[in-house]
Design a protein around this motif. Structure first.
Motif, PDB file in Angstrom:
ATOM      1  N   MET A   1     -75.966  29.242 -29.030  1.00 50.47           N
ATOM      2  CA  MET A   1     -76.213  27.810 -29.179  1.00 50.47           C
ATOM      3  C   MET A   1     -75.403  27.009 -28.160  1.00 50.47           C
ATOM      4  O   MET A   1     -75.914  26.083 -27.521  1.00 50.47           O
TER       5      MET A   1
ATOM      6  N   ILE B   1     -76.898  24.663 -24.926  1.00 52.24           N
ATOM      7  CA  ILE B   1     -76.570  23.248 -24.740  1.00 52.24           C
ATOM      8  C   ILE B   1     -75.864  23.023 -23.406  1.00 52.24           C
ATOM      9  O   ILE B   1     -76.195  22.095 -22.655  1.00 52.24           O
TER      10      ILE B   1
ATOM     11  N   VAL C   1     -76.962  20.699 -20.222  1.00 49.19           N
ATOM     12  CA  VAL C   1     -76.062  19.673 -19.702  1.00 49.19           C
ATOM     13  C   VAL C   1     -75.728  19.927 -18.234  1.00 49.19           C
ATOM     14  O   VAL C   1     -75.601  18.992 -17.428  1.00 49.19           O
TER      15      VAL C   1
ATOM     16  N   LYS D   1     -72.366  15.801 -31.226  1.00 44.64           N
ATOM     17  CA  LYS D   1     -72.940  17.106 -30.917  1.00 44.64           C
ATOM     18  C   LYS D   1     -73.959  17.049 -29.794  1.00 44.64           C
ATOM     19  O   LYS D   1     -74.161  18.010 -29.075  1.00 44.64           O
ATOM     20  N   ILE D   2     -74.621  15.896 -29.631  1.00 47.85           N
ATOM     21  CA  ILE D   2     -75.669  15.770 -28.622  1.00 47.85           C
ATOM     22  C   ILE D   2     -75.055  15.226 -27.337  1.00 47.85           C
ATOM     23  O   ILE D   2     -74.487  14.133 -27.338  1.00 47.85           O
ATOM     24  N   PRO D   3     -75.150  15.955 -26.227  1.00 48.23           N
ATOM     25  CA  PRO D   3     -74.567  15.485 -24.969  1.00 48.23           C
ATOM     26  C   PRO D   3     -75.243  14.207 -24.483  1.00 48.23           C
ATOM     27  O   PRO D   3     -76.476  14.117 -24.444  1.00 48.23           O
TER      28      PRO D   3
ATOM     29  N   LEU E   1     -77.683  14.571 -21.541  1.00 54.07           N
ATOM     30  CA  LEU E   1     -78.999  15.107 -21.890  1.00 54.07           C
ATOM     31  C   LEU E   1     -79.902  13.997 -22.426  1.00 54.07           C
ATOM     32  O   LEU E   1     -81.073  13.889 -22.036  1.00 54.07           O
TER      33      LEU E   1
ATOM     34  N   THR F   1     -67.691  20.899 -23.376  1.00 52.67           N
ATOM     35  CA  THR F   1     -68.974  20.915 -24.083  1.00 52.67           C
ATOM     36  C   THR F   1     -69.204  22.280 -24.722  1.00 52.67           C
ATOM     37  O   THR F   1     -69.698  22.380 -25.851  1.00 52.67           O
ATOM     38  N   ASN F   2     -68.816  23.322 -24.026  1.00 57.51           N
ATOM     39  CA  ASN F   2     -68.933  24.678 -24.552  1.00 57.51           C
ATOM     40  C   ASN F   2     -68.100  24.841 -25.822  1.00 57.51           C
ATOM     41  O   ASN F   2     -68.579  25.344 -26.848  1.00 57.51           O
TER      42      ASN F   2
ATOM     43  N   ASN G   1     -69.326  22.830 -28.935  1.00 54.98           N
ATOM     44  CA  ASN G   1     -70.575  23.308 -29.529  1.00 54.98           C
ATOM     45  C   ASN G   1     -70.479  24.743 -30.025  1.00 54.98           C
ATOM     46  O   ASN G   1     -71.498  25.373 -30.300  1.00 54.98           O
TER      47      ASN G   1
ATOM     48  N   HIS H   1     -75.301  30.348 -20.595  1.00 60.05           N
ATOM     49  CA  HIS H   1     -75.480  29.076 -19.871  1.00 60.05           C
ATOM     50  C   HIS H   1     -76.117  29.327 -18.507  1.00 60.05           C
ATOM     51  O   HIS H   1     -77.024  28.602 -18.082  1.00 60.05           O
TER      52      HIS H   1
END
Length: 415
Positions: free
Chosen positions: A27, A31, A35, A201-203, A206, A320-321, A324, A335
């Motif tokens: 997951m 993401i 990103v 949680k949502i970049p 993005l 970000t990694n 998440n 990624h």
């Protein structure tokens, strides 16, 4: 003894790997890959190369950094630290892309040598004010390179290379700005800034790239207004991995690039180890700085062979990694795989051809990220203030030495 000190972190993490860890890494990798796409494109454009070269750097460099590095969560790729250097090399007629290849490969060799000689811990002796000045300078430099595209200025010919001359040209042509282009750029920045306040949680990048790409598509198609897209500026992006190319490594060609290669190596070492140190302070780990330098060196040695540019550890993508759920280098490998699929599958069908990624360029050291679940209190993470040597970072938020006043800024409450 040698194998103990020079073993990629991936190998030790795989010994106790589980389905639960893979689910979390998958997951996070998905993401981060999404990103990383606009950032790779943006850094490629800002560096004076093509968007595809930025993406290839994120794919190949990101894979090798995760596979061979010394950090559990480090994500590698193109970053803003190299923009000025790369642009200077590429814009020099005597050097060009071939000179960039040689300089990047030499830098990779220097990084490997630093790691083998166990000089990774030298970061502990870098003065704090130098780090702040270094990152602040990079932020200002990136901001300067984006003014023309942000405001849609009509400037003929290439921009000057030095800082003051750029601003002089901007001032002379500022009345040529395009209001629609400016609105798209400022709305993108606004979305990136406000998204974390709605969902951590949502970049934001993005969300911005989806909203702005859709908006610009309908704007260009159904109105008389037009906002330039990546396709307008660069044409169709070749969705293919280039054939391996060896540069001219003759002594005459190499000796003149030694100083530039040393600068690339030092910048790459500082940024990658700082990024790994920041990650350690959040997830309670301790990276192997020497192995990290070796991994970075191999990445910079191999990436140019396929048209890539210098790469290093990326602070925003690493955070970000972590945020998440990524906890092993497998997230970094995923990624890179996600970016590869997007590059080879979506680009040929034009699904991302109108993407305005260069307007979503994030200043990685100025971004704000929420704390991870492991932290005992809900905190707000500020990477810009978090550049401290390993010896000043502890998972319990206590201090060592005389850095209490600095640590008070590291974990400031959200707000």
């Amino acid at each position: 003894m040698m194998s103990k000190h020079f073993t990629p972190r991936l190998f030790s993490e795989l010994r106790h790997y589980s389905k639960e860890k893979f689910a979390a890494d998958a997951m996070a990798g998905l993401i981060v890959g999404i990103v990383a796409l606009p950032l790779a494109i943006a850094f490629g454009i800002a560096s004076g190369v093509s968007p595809s070269q930025g993406i290839l750097t994120a794919i190949i460099g990101g894979f090798l950094v995760s596979a061979l590095g010394g950090s559990r969560v480090q994500i590698g790729g193109p970053t803003g630290a190299f923009i000025v250097i790369i642009f200077g090399i590429v814009s020099n007629p005597a050097l060009g892309l071939s000179g960039l290849m040689v300089a990047t490969m030499l830098a990779g060799l220097f990084l490997i040598l630093l790691g083998v000689c166990r000089l990774g811990t030298i970061i502990k002796f870098i003065p704090y004010p130098i780090v702040v000045g270094f990152t602040s300078g990079i932020a200002v430099t990136i901001f300067t390179t984006q003014i023309k595209d942000l405001f849609g200025l009509q400037i003929e010919g290439a921009l000057p290379g030095d800082f003051l001359s750029k601003w002089a040209v901007y001032a002379q042509h500022f009345l040529t700005l395009d209001w629609v282009t400016t609105a798209v750029g400022l709305l993108s920045v606004l979305v990136i800034v406000l998204t974390p306040k709605v969902s951590k949680k949502i970049p934001g990048s993005l969300v911005a790239i989806i909203l702005m790409t859709v908006g610009v598509y309908f704007l260009n198609k159904y109105t008389s207004y037009h906002v330039n897209t990546i396709y307008d500026q660069f044409g169709e992006i070749k969705a293919e991995i280039p054939a391996l190319t060896m540069p001219d490594l003759s002594w005459e060609n190499v000796k003149g690039l030694f100083p530039t290669a040393m600068v690339i190596a030092v910048l790459g070492a500082i940024e990658s180890l700082l990024s790994a140190t920041v990650a350690d302070g959040v997830c309670g780990d301790h990276h192997n700085s020497n192995q990290e330098l070796i991994g970075q060196g191999v990445a910079n040695l191999c990436t140019p062979l396929f048209g890539g540019i210098p790469c290093t550890g990326a602070i925003a993508r690493t955070m970000t990694n972590i945020n998440n759920g990524g906890r092993t280098p497998v997230a970094g490998l995923i990624h890179a795989a996600v970016l590869l699929v997007i590059f080879l599958v979506l680009y040929p069908h034009g699904l991302l051809g109108g993407c305005v990624g260069h307007r979503c360029l994030q200043y990685e050291w100025l971004a704000h990220f929420p704390a991870t679940d492991e932290e005992p209190q809900e905190r707000h993470y500020r990477p810009f203030h978090h550049f401290l040597p390993d010896c000043h970072l502890r998972f319990d938020h206590c201090h060592r030495g005389r850095s209490a006043h600095r640590l008070s800024a590291l974990y400031a409450p959200y707000g």
